[in-house]
Scaffold this active site. Structure first.
Site, short mmCIF file in Angstrom:
data_model
loop_
_atom_site.label_atom_id
_atom_site.label_comp_id
_atom_site.label_asym_id
_atom_site.label_seq_id
_atom_site.Cartn_x
_atom_site.Cartn_y
_atom_site.Cartn_z
CG HIS A 169 -2.01 -1.10 1.10
ND1 HIS A 169 -2.79 -1.50 2.16
CD2 HIS A 169 -2.38 -1.88 0.03
CE1 HIS A 169 -3.61 -2.47 1.75
NE2 HIS A 169 -3.38 -2.72 0.48
CB CYS A 185 2.18 14.38 -9.74
SG CYS A 185 0.94 15.28 -10.69
CB CYS A 218 1.82 15.37 -14.80
SG CYS A 218 3.24 15.65 -13.73
CB THR A 240 -4.01 -7.86 8.50
OG1 THR A 240 -4.98 -7.33 7.58
CG2 THR A 240 -3.80 -9.34 8.23
CG ASN A 295 -5.57 -10.04 14.88
OD1 ASN A 295 -6.10 -9.39 15.77
ND2 ASN A 295 -5.53 -9.63 13.62
C1 BJW Z 1 -3.27 -6.54 16.63
C2 BJW Z 1 -2.65 -5.70 17.56
C3 BJW Z 1 -1.48 -6.20 18.20
C4 BJW Z 1 -4.37 -4.67 16.77
N1 BJW Z 1 -1.02 -7.41 17.88
N2 BJW Z 1 -2.80 -7.73 16.33
C5 BJW Z 1 -12.62 -7.98 -3.37
C6 BJW Z 1 -13.78 -8.00 -2.63
C7 BJW Z 1 -14.33 -6.82 -2.15
C8 BJW Z 1 -13.74 -5.58 -2.39
C9 BJW Z 1 -12.58 -5.57 -3.11
C10 BJW Z 1 -12.05 -6.75 -3.60
N3 BJW Z 1 -10.91 -6.43 -4.27
C11 BJW Z 1 -10.72 -5.09 -4.20
C12 BJW Z 1 -11.74 -4.54 -3.52
C13 BJW Z 1 -11.91 -3.09 -3.22
C14 BJW Z 1 -11.02 -2.60 -2.11
C15 BJW Z 1 -11.35 -3.36 -0.82
O1 BJW Z 1 -10.65 -4.23 -0.40
N4 BJW Z 1 -12.41 -2.94 -0.15
C16 BJW Z 1 -12.79 -3.55 1.12
C17 BJW Z 1 -13.19 -2.48 2.09
C18 BJW Z 1 -13.84 -4.60 0.88
N5 BJW Z 1 -9.61 -2.74 -2.43
C19 BJW Z 1 -8.98 -1.84 -3.18
O2 BJW Z 1 -9.55 -0.87 -3.64
C20 BJW Z 1 -7.50 -2.06 -3.45
N6 BJW Z 1 -7.21 -1.87 -4.82
C21 BJW Z 1 -7.55 -2.74 -5.75
O3 BJW Z 1 -8.12 -3.79 -5.47
O4 BJW Z 1 -7.18 -2.37 -7.03
C22 BJW Z 1 -7.70 -3.12 -8.11
C23 BJW Z 1 -9.00 -2.48 -8.49
C24 BJW Z 1 -9.10 -1.12 -8.60
C25 BJW Z 1 -10.31 -0.56 -8.98
C26 BJW Z 1 -11.42 -1.36 -9.18
C27 BJW Z 1 -11.30 -2.73 -9.03
C28 BJW Z 1 -10.07 -3.30 -8.70
C29 BJW Z 1 -6.66 -1.03 -2.75
C30 BJW Z 1 -6.74 -1.14 -1.26
C31 BJW Z 1 -5.93 -0.01 -0.61
C32 BJW Z 1 -6.09 0.03 0.89
N7 BJW Z 1 -5.46 1.20 1.38
C33 BJW Z 1 -5.41 1.45 2.81
C34 BJW Z 1 -4.93 2.91 3.04
C35 BJW Z 1 -3.42 3.00 2.85
C36 BJW Z 1 -2.89 4.32 3.24
C37 BJW Z 1 -3.12 4.64 4.69
O5 BJW Z 1 -2.59 3.96 5.59
O6 BJW Z 1 -3.87 5.59 4.96
O7 BJW Z 1 -4.56 0.52 3.45
S1 BJW Z 1 -6.98 1.16 3.61
C38 BJW Z 1 -6.31 0.48 5.08
O8 BJW Z 1 -6.67 -0.89 5.26
C39 BJW Z 1 -4.80 0.52 4.88
C40 BJW Z 1 -4.40 -0.78 5.50
O9 BJW Z 1 -3.14 -1.18 4.99
C41 BJW Z 1 -5.50 -1.71 5.14
C42 BJW Z 1 -5.61 -2.94 5.98
O10 BJW Z 1 -5.84 -2.61 7.31
P1 BJW Z 1 -5.28 -3.60 8.43
O11 BJW Z 1 -3.81 -3.64 8.37
O12 BJW Z 1 -6.01 -4.88 8.37
O13 BJW Z 1 -5.62 -2.74 9.75
P2 BJW Z 1 -6.94 -2.67 10.66
O14 BJW Z 1 -6.79 -1.43 11.46
O15 BJW Z 1 -8.16 -2.84 9.87
O16 BJW Z 1 -6.84 -3.96 11.59
C43 BJW Z 1 -5.85 -4.08 12.59
C44 BJW Z 1 -5.82 -5.53 13.05
O17 BJW Z 1 -4.73 -5.67 13.98
C45 BJW Z 1 -7.08 -5.97 13.80
O18 BJW Z 1 -7.43 -7.30 13.39
C46 BJW Z 1 -6.63 -5.99 15.28
O19 BJW Z 1 -7.30 -6.99 16.04
C47 BJW Z 1 -5.17 -6.33 15.14
N8 BJW Z 1 -4.30 -5.85 16.23
N9 BJW Z 1 -3.31 -4.54 17.73
C48 BJW Z 1 -1.66 -8.16 17.02
N10 BJW Z 1 -0.80 -5.46 19.17
ZN ZN Z 2 2.24 16.67 -11.98
#
Ligand code: BJW
Ligand code: ZN
Length: 258
Positions: free
Chosen positions: A123, A131, A135, A200, A223
């Protein structure tokens, strides 16, 4: 022995019998470094915003200053944090296995700072910029420190090539992952003997699908809580990654180097 201890011994045994390890990490691994998880990143001024609605190109188009300020705050907070024993335990796995590949959804750079040598940042990187208009081909990197100072109260700086807004080099919902990153992560998973799924929620795709590309791999979840993908794991270790990972790596070390 309690269930958790049984799971740890069994997971360590499965890992120790293979050669290739992949970790699929998320925000939970950095939580104990002091980096808020994605869904917990809303404190203070940000408490009223849904992170899923800030991390999109549409949100940036609608309100570039709001989204820019959220990322600027998070990037500044990273200057004050360090890798924790969970990141270090993953780095130490490289002493035990010929192949250890980290595929991370995190944008904080903490695996790289811990010294892991193969990190695929699915990510992007919150400390880099590009940009918004792409561009000069995709993506156009921009060195923020080389830009003339700008009025931060008015929003993000402008691209020196085309005048569009500058944005953080992260992947927002609806955007493609960095070129080659998904392919590299999928290849790593297809060759893995063990896949560690750490901190995650397993709700964001395509990262959430990575552990299941290879039916031959053993999947170990670490987790604090149950997730959307827990039921598909072979082993589930509950607890903070900064405590569980060092225990797991110690157990594997004893098996690989008795
Ligand atoms: C602990 C702990 C401790 C806490 N010890 N554990 C298939 C099905 C449905 C939808 C889609 C699909 N394929 C694609 C999609 C759409 C979309 C998507 O997934 N949507 C969902 C909401 C359903 N995906 C996309 O758009 C992706 N792109 C893509 O697929 O491109 C192709 C395409 C494009 C256009 C059209 C069609 C296809 C891109 C996804 C980008 C995600 N970006 C983010 C933001 C990054 C920048 C930023 O940080 O601001 O990434 S969103 C956010 O979620 C961030 C994270 O990396 C990501 C995952 O979060 P994560 O790491 O799971 O964190 P949390 O906070 O949710 O969970 C924390 C966990 O830790 C919990 O379980 C706790 O219990 C645990 N925990 N403390 C151990 N100490
Ligand atoms: Zn530019």
């Amino acid at each position: 022995m309690n269930d958790q201890a049984d799971q740890l011994v069994a997971a360590a045994g499965a890992m120790a019998s293979g050669e290739r390890i992949v970790a699929v990490t998320g925000a939970g691994i950095s939580a104990e470094s002091g980096v808020p998880t994605f869904r917990d990143a809303q404190t203070g001024l940000w408490a009223t915003f849904n992170p899923q609605e800030l991390a999109t190109p549409d949100a940036f188009r609608r309100n570039p200053k709001l989204v820019w300020d959220w990322y600027a705050l998070r990037a500044a907070q990273l200057g004050e944090v360090q890798p924790n024993p969970g990141h270090l335990a993953l780095r130490d796995l490289e002493k035990l296995f010929p192949s250890v590949i980290i595929t991370t959804q995190n944008v904080d750079g903490l695996h790289q700072r811990a010294g892991s040598s193969e990190v695929i940042a699915l990510h992007g990187d919150i400390t880099r910029y590009q940009c918004f208009a792409d561009c000069q081909g995709r993506p156009t990197p921009i060195d923020l420190t080389a830009l003339p100072t700008w009025d931060a109260t008015a929003g993000p700086p402008r691209c020196p090539h085309c005048g569009a807004f500058v944005r953080p080099a992260v992947v927002w919902f609806g955007e493609m992952l960095p070129p080659g990153a998904l392919e590299a992560a999928e290849t790593a998973c297809r060759h893995a003997d063990t896949i560690l799924v750490i901190g995650t929620a397993g709700e964001v795709y395509p990262a959430a699908a990575l552990p299941f590309l290879n039916p031959r791999a053993r999947c170990v979840e670490i987790n604090l809580a149950e997730t959307s993908i827990s039921h598909r794991m072979h082993y589930r270790l509950r607890g903070p990654a900064s405590a569980v990972l060092p225990q797991l790596v110690d157990a594997v070390r004893r098996l690989r180097h008795p």
